[in-house]
Motif scaffolding. Structure first.
Motif, PDB file in Angstrom:
ATOM      1  N   ILE A  36       0.831  -1.200   0.000  1.00  0.00           N
ATOM      2  CA  ILE A  36       0.000   0.000   0.000  1.00  0.00           C
ATOM      3  C   ILE A  36       0.868   1.254   0.000  1.00  0.00           C
ATOM      4  O   ILE A  36       0.688   2.158  -0.816  1.00  0.00           O
ATOM      5  CB  ILE A  36      -0.940   0.000   1.220  1.00  0.00           C
ATOM      6  N   ASP A  37       1.821   1.299   0.931  1.00  0.00           N
ATOM      7  CA  ASP A  37       2.651   2.482   1.088  1.00  0.00           C
ATOM      8  C   ASP A  37       3.971   2.302   0.338  1.00  0.00           C
ATOM      9  O   ASP A  37       4.400   1.184   0.049  1.00  0.00           O
ATOM     10  CB  ASP A  37       2.924   2.727   2.571  1.00  0.00           C
ATOM     11  N   VAL A  38       4.623   3.420   0.024  1.00  0.00           N
ATOM     12  CA  VAL A  38       5.945   3.388  -0.621  1.00  0.00           C
ATOM     13  C   VAL A  38       7.008   3.186   0.451  1.00  0.00           C
ATOM     14  O   VAL A  38       7.002   3.877   1.480  1.00  0.00           O
ATOM     15  CB  VAL A  38       6.206   4.701  -1.387  1.00  0.00           C
ATOM     16  N   ALA A  39       7.900   2.211   0.241  1.00  0.00           N
ATOM     17  CA  ALA A  39       8.967   1.925   1.209  1.00  0.00           C
ATOM     18  C   ALA A  39      10.329   2.109   0.547  1.00  0.00           C
ATOM     19  O   ALA A  39      10.500   1.793  -0.637  1.00  0.00           O
ATOM     20  CB  ALA A  39       8.830   0.498   1.738  1.00  0.00           C
ATOM     21  N   TYR A  40      11.281   2.620   1.309  1.00  0.00           N
ATOM     22  CA  TYR A  40      12.632   2.872   0.807  1.00  0.00           C
ATOM     23  C   TYR A  40      13.619   1.995   1.573  1.00  0.00           C
ATOM     24  O   TYR A  40      13.545   1.906   2.803  1.00  0.00           O
ATOM     25  CB  TYR A  40      13.013   4.352   0.981  1.00  0.00           C
ATOM     26  N   ARG A  41      14.521   1.354   0.842  1.00  0.00           N
ATOM     27  CA  ARG A  41      15.566   0.553   1.468  1.00  0.00           C
ATOM     28  C   ARG A  41      16.897   0.861   0.781  1.00  0.00           C
ATOM     29  O   ARG A  41      16.935   1.275  -0.380  1.00  0.00           O
ATOM     30  CB  ARG A  41      15.258  -0.943   1.361  1.00  0.00           C
ATOM     31  N   TYR A  42      17.987   0.617   1.500  1.00  0.00           N
ATOM     32  CA  TYR A  42      19.319   0.974   1.028  1.00  0.00           C
ATOM     33  C   TYR A  42      20.242  -0.235   1.094  1.00  0.00           C
ATOM     34  O   TYR A  42      20.206  -0.993   2.058  1.00  0.00           O
ATOM     35  CB  TYR A  42      19.902   2.113   1.883  1.00  0.00           C
ATOM     36  N   PHE A  43      21.079  -0.408   0.075  1.00  0.00           N
ATOM     37  CA  PHE A  43      22.129  -1.419   0.132  1.00  0.00           C
ATOM     38  C   PHE A  43      23.211  -1.023  -0.857  1.00  0.00           C
ATOM     39  O   PHE A  43      23.049  -0.077  -1.639  1.00  0.00           O
ATOM     40  CB  PHE A  43      21.578  -2.820  -0.164  1.00  0.00           C
ATOM     41  N   ALA A  44      24.320  -1.739  -0.804  1.00  0.00           N
ATOM     42  CA  ALA A  44      25.447  -1.369  -1.649  1.00  0.00           C
ATOM     43  C   ALA A  44      26.221  -2.604  -2.065  1.00  0.00           C
ATOM     44  O   ALA A  44      26.264  -3.614  -1.345  1.00  0.00           O
ATOM     45  CB  ALA A  44      26.377  -0.391  -0.919  1.00  0.00           C
ATOM     46  N   THR A  45      26.827  -2.531  -3.233  1.00  0.00           N
ATOM     47  CA  THR A  45      27.833  -3.481  -3.684  1.00  0.00           C
ATOM     48  C   THR A  45      29.163  -2.735  -3.710  1.00  0.00           C
ATOM     49  O   THR A  45      29.184  -1.512  -3.532  1.00  0.00           O
ATOM     50  CB  THR A  45      27.486  -4.007  -5.088  1.00  0.00           C
ATOM     51  N   PRO A  46      30.272  -3.424  -3.945  1.00  0.00           N
ATOM     52  CA  PRO A  46      31.553  -2.694  -3.989  1.00  0.00           C
ATOM     53  C   PRO A  46      31.603  -1.612  -5.060  1.00  0.00           C
ATOM     54  O   PRO A  46      32.391  -0.680  -4.947  1.00  0.00           O
ATOM     55  CB  PRO A  46      32.567  -3.814  -4.277  1.00  0.00           C
ATOM     56  N   GLU A  47      30.744  -1.722  -6.086  1.00  0.00           N
ATOM     57  CA  GLU A  47      30.785  -0.747  -7.173  1.00  0.00           C
ATOM     58  C   GLU A  47      29.700   0.320  -7.087  1.00  0.00           C
ATOM     59  O   GLU A  47      29.872   1.427  -7.589  1.00  0.00           O
ATOM     60  CB  GLU A  47      30.654  -1.448  -8.542  1.00  0.00           C
ATOM     61  N   THR A  48      28.565  -0.008  -6.467  1.00  0.00           N
ATOM     62  CA  THR A  48      27.396   0.852  -6.578  1.00  0.00           C
ATOM     63  C   THR A  48      26.618   0.912  -5.271  1.00  0.00           C
ATOM     64  O   THR A  48      26.480  -0.095  -4.577  1.00  0.00           O
ATOM     65  CB  THR A  48      26.448   0.333  -7.693  1.00  0.00           C
ATOM     66  N   SER A  49      26.101   2.087  -4.952  1.00  0.00           N
ATOM     67  CA  SER A  49      25.137   2.240  -3.863  1.00  0.00           C
ATOM     68  C   SER A  49      23.741   2.308  -4.469  1.00  0.00           C
ATOM     69  O   SER A  49      23.537   2.925  -5.516  1.00  0.00           O
ATOM     70  CB  SER A  49      25.408   3.516  -3.066  1.00  0.00           C
ATOM     71  N   PHE A  50      22.777   1.671  -3.797  1.00  0.00           N
ATOM     72  CA  PHE A  50      21.419   1.618  -4.314  1.00  0.00           C
ATOM     73  C   PHE A  50      20.433   2.174  -3.294  1.00  0.00           C
ATOM     74  O   PHE A  50      20.569   1.944  -2.089  1.00  0.00           O
ATOM     75  CB  PHE A  50      20.994   0.172  -4.630  1.00  0.00           C
ATOM     76  N   ILE A  51      19.454   2.913  -3.783  1.00  0.00           N
ATOM     77  CA  ILE A  51      18.247   3.225  -3.020  1.00  0.00           C
ATOM     78  C   ILE A  51      17.114   2.514  -3.747  1.00  0.00           C
ATOM     79  O   ILE A  51      16.872   2.761  -4.930  1.00  0.00           O
ATOM     80  CB  ILE A  51      17.969   4.735  -2.945  1.00  0.00           C
ATOM     81  N   VAL A  52      16.439   1.588  -3.043  1.00  0.00           N
ATOM     82  CA  VAL A  52      15.384   0.787  -3.662  1.00  0.00           C
ATOM     83  C   VAL A  52      14.040   1.269  -3.145  1.00  0.00           C
ATOM     84  O   VAL A  52      13.833   1.397  -1.938  1.00  0.00           O
ATOM     85  CB  VAL A  52      15.562  -0.715  -3.355  1.00  0.00           C
ATOM     86  N   ILE A  53      13.130   1.542  -4.061  1.00  0.00           N
ATOM     87  CA  ILE A  53      11.812   2.076  -3.732  1.00  0.00           C
ATOM     88  C   ILE A  53      10.778   1.013  -4.084  1.00  0.00           C
ATOM     89  O   ILE A  53      10.624   0.661  -5.258  1.00  0.00           O
ATOM     90  CB  ILE A  53      11.536   3.375  -4.505  1.00  0.00           C
ATOM     91  N   ASP A  54      10.088   0.501  -3.073  1.00  0.00           N
ATOM     92  CA  ASP A  54       9.044  -0.497  -3.301  1.00  0.00           C
ATOM     93  C   ASP A  54       7.713   0.229  -3.430  1.00  0.00           C
ATOM     94  O   ASP A  54       7.214   0.811  -2.462  1.00  0.00           O
ATOM     95  CB  ASP A  54       8.997  -1.494  -2.139  1.00  0.00           C
ATOM     96  N   ALA A  55       7.130   0.219  -4.640  1.00  0.00           N
ATOM     97  CA  ALA A  55       5.885   0.940  -4.899  1.00  0.00           C
ATOM     98  C   ALA A  55       4.738  -0.048  -5.078  1.00  0.00           C
ATOM     99  O   ALA A  55       4.951  -1.173  -5.533  1.00  0.00           O
ATOM    100  CB  ALA A  55       6.034   1.814  -6.142  1.00  0.00           C
ATOM    101  N   PRO A  56       3.507   0.355  -4.753  1.00  0.00           N
ATOM    102  CA  PRO A  56       2.368  -0.568  -4.862  1.00  0.00           C
ATOM    103  C   PRO A  56       2.063  -0.926  -6.316  1.00  0.00           C
ATOM    104  O   PRO A  56       2.336  -0.158  -7.238  1.00  0.00           O
ATOM    105  CB  PRO A  56       1.205   0.235  -4.255  1.00  0.00           C
ATOM    106  N   GLY A  57       1.472  -2.096  -6.502  1.00  0.00           N
ATOM    107  CA  GLY A  57       1.067  -2.525  -7.831  1.00  0.00           C
ATOM    108  C   GLY A  57      -0.424  -2.414  -8.052  1.00  0.00           C
ATOM    109  O   GLY A  57      -0.877  -2.351  -9.190  1.00  0.00           O
ATOM    110  N   HIS A  58      -1.198  -2.365  -6.954  1.00  0.00           N
ATOM    111  CA  HIS A  58      -2.654  -2.321  -7.078  1.00  0.00           C
ATOM    112  C   HIS A  58      -3.082  -1.034  -7.776  1.00  0.00           C
ATOM    113  O   HIS A  58      -2.554   0.044  -7.512  1.00  0.00           O
ATOM    114  CB  HIS A  58      -3.291  -2.394  -5.682  1.00  0.00           C
ATOM    115  N   GLU A  59      -4.069  -1.133  -8.665  1.00  0.00           N
ATOM    116  CA  GLU A  59      -4.515   0.025  -9.439  1.00  0.00           C
ATOM    117  C   GLU A  59      -4.962   1.168  -8.540  1.00  0.00           C
ATOM    118  O   GLU A  59      -4.768   2.339  -8.856  1.00  0.00           O
ATOM    119  CB  GLU A  59      -5.655  -0.392 -10.366  1.00  0.00           C
ATOM    120  N   GLN A  60      -5.547   0.827  -7.397  1.00  0.00           N
ATOM    121  CA  GLN A  60      -6.035   1.847  -6.477  1.00  0.00           C
ATOM    122  C   GLN A  60      -4.905   2.726  -5.953  1.00  0.00           C
ATOM    123  O   GLN A  60      -5.130   3.885  -5.589  1.00  0.00           O
ATOM    124  CB  GLN A  60      -6.748   1.171  -5.301  1.00  0.00           C
ATOM    125  N   TYR A  61      -3.676   2.192  -5.919  1.00  0.00           N
ATOM    126  CA  TYR A  61      -2.544   2.926  -5.351  1.00  0.00           C
ATOM    127  C   TYR A  61      -1.554   3.373  -6.426  1.00  0.00           C
ATOM    128  O   TYR A  61      -0.372   3.562  -6.143  1.00  0.00           O
ATOM    129  CB  TYR A  61      -1.843   2.064  -4.305  1.00  0.00           C
TER     130      TYR A  61
END
Length: 423
Positions: free
Chosen positions: A75-100
């Motif tokens: 339902i809600d947008v969630a943010y998570r962070y992780f990294a590899t030796p080459e790259t830092s990532f910010i991952v955004i989990d967004a809803p798939g339901h049409e209502q959201y």
């Protein structure tokens, strides 16, 4: 980590309901060792888990609301962070339901890359779901790089034939949107096949893992390289009781750079002046760039207020613009209604003069726009504003080329827009 990350990639997940977006993010975080041991323990004892005995329900890494876990949807947008030796990532989990969908637009507006997931087990002869088409369209309109992940390959026994059918559908979708050479990766998010490392489960697949594909994506636009744009948030007067006190303009630099002595233009009247001082809360600067919060002082006493924008010597203002709109309000568009166009700190009365066309999400064709805009519609429209607005094209400057429309009666966000041209 011993290496310093030199690249930051912001990723948003998109796709239809139950395609496995949250599980995919949980798998990436788990397999890249970005989860703490107490987080793993919490997943093992989580309520409403749908995992088999001994397995972790990795979707719970991002689905933090109890209602999300109970219903099995994001339902809600969630943010998570992780990294590899080459790259830092910010991952955004967004809803798939049409209502959201509006939540997905919010998440995608902060991303560089979109992972569009497809559930291979639920498609008939590769026919894509409407919501998958809608999310791919929104990602492309927002200027994101698109990567397709064909999920749940284990449920079709890693059938190369089925994958090729889905792959061909995704390529047709990409061609219709103007996406060139999209990466398409077969995966199983639950077990991790082809997510972080390439799995032997599909010997016919000769490509890279999903994480390797993401690492090869370039960073987003460096906002400091774009033209200077500074929305005024507040007019301040330090030591205002003194005769020599000077007005300053406080705010955050949206894009570009500015130095002491630079010539700038103020507001839609484009009054020219020069920067005399740049101040932060604790020091004076000779130069500042995008993302910094500063107070700018000018050589002349100019008439600037909250909502005005200080720009470089090249800027264009207009009363009529062409823009893509994603309608986000439960209430359909009323042609008689006026809306507040929020661009930066400015809120300008505006109206939609005409709808040029609306995209049919079934085949992405452009249909006539002589009908009302309703929730989740994507359309090309012509807007008129009461006073001129800065008409930066979205592809040239995503910070000032984007806006939202607000219904002044309900204060609901009616639409998100991207400027494509001027009339």
């Amino acid at each position: 980590m011993t290496q310093t990350q030199t690249k930051l990639v912001r990723i948003v997940t998109a796709g239809s309901v139950d395609d496995g977006k949250s599980t995919l993010i949980g798998r990436i975080l788990h397999d890249s060792q970005a989860l703490m041991s107490d987080q793993v323990d919490a997943l093992s004892n989580a309520r409403f888990s749908r995992a088999e005995d001994g397995d972790l329900d990795l979707s719970f890494v991002t689905d933090g609301l109890e209602s999300e876990r109970e219903q099995g949807i994001t339902i809600d947008v969630a943010y998570r962070y992780f990294a590899t030796p080459e790259t830092s990532f910010i991952v955004i989990d967004a809803p798939g339901h049409e209502q959201y969908t509006r939540n997905m637009v919010t998440g995608a507006s902060n991303a560089d890359v979109a992972i569009v997931l497809v559930d291979a087990s639920r498609l008939h002869q590769g026919a894509l779901k409407v919501q998958t088409r809608r999310h791919a369209t929104i990602a492309h309109l927002l200027g994101l790089k698109v990567v397709y992940a064909v999920n749940k390959m284990d449920l079709i026994h890693w059938s190369q034939k089925v994958f090729q059918e889905v792959e061909e559908s995704l390529k047709r979708l990409s061609r219709s949107l103007g996406i060139t050479n999209p990466a398409i990766v077969p995966i199983n998010a639950r077990s991790g096949d082809n997510v972080v490392t390439v799995s032997p489960a599909a010997p016919w697949y000769q490509g890279a893992s999903l994480l390797e594909v993401l690492q090869n994506q370039g960073e987003g636009t460096d906002l400091s390289d774009l033209p200077f744009r500074f929305p005024v948030q507040r007019v301040v007067r330090v030591d205002g009781h003194k005769l020599e006190a000077q007005r300053g303009y406080a705010g955050r630099i949206a894009s570009g750079q500015v130095s002491v002595g630079d010539e700038v233009l103020v507001g839609p009247h484009r009054h020219p002046t020069k920067i005399s001082r740049i101040e932060t809360f604790d020091q004076s600067l000779t130069q500042a760039e995008a993302g910094q919060s500063v107070t700018l002082y000018t050589e002349d006493e100019v008439d600037a207020a909250r909502g005005d924008i200080l720009t470089g010597t090249k800027s264009n203002y207009a009363n009529r613009i062409i823009s893509d709109l994603c309608w986000l309000d439960d209430q359909p568009w009323d042609p008689r209604r006026r809306y507040l166009l929020q661009q930066g700190t400015a809120a300008i009365t505006s109206r939609i003069e005409s709808v040029l066309h609306i995209r049919d999400m079934r085949d992405l064709s452009e249909v006539r726009g002589d009908q009302a805009l309703k929730l989740n519609d994507i359309a090309l429209v012509q807007l008129q504003t009461q006073t001129p607005i800065l008409a930066d094209h979205f592809e040239d400057n995503p910070k000032t080329g984007a806006f939202i429309l607000i219904d002044p009666e309900t204060n609901q966000t009616a639409a998100a827009g991207m400027i494509r041209g001027v009339v």
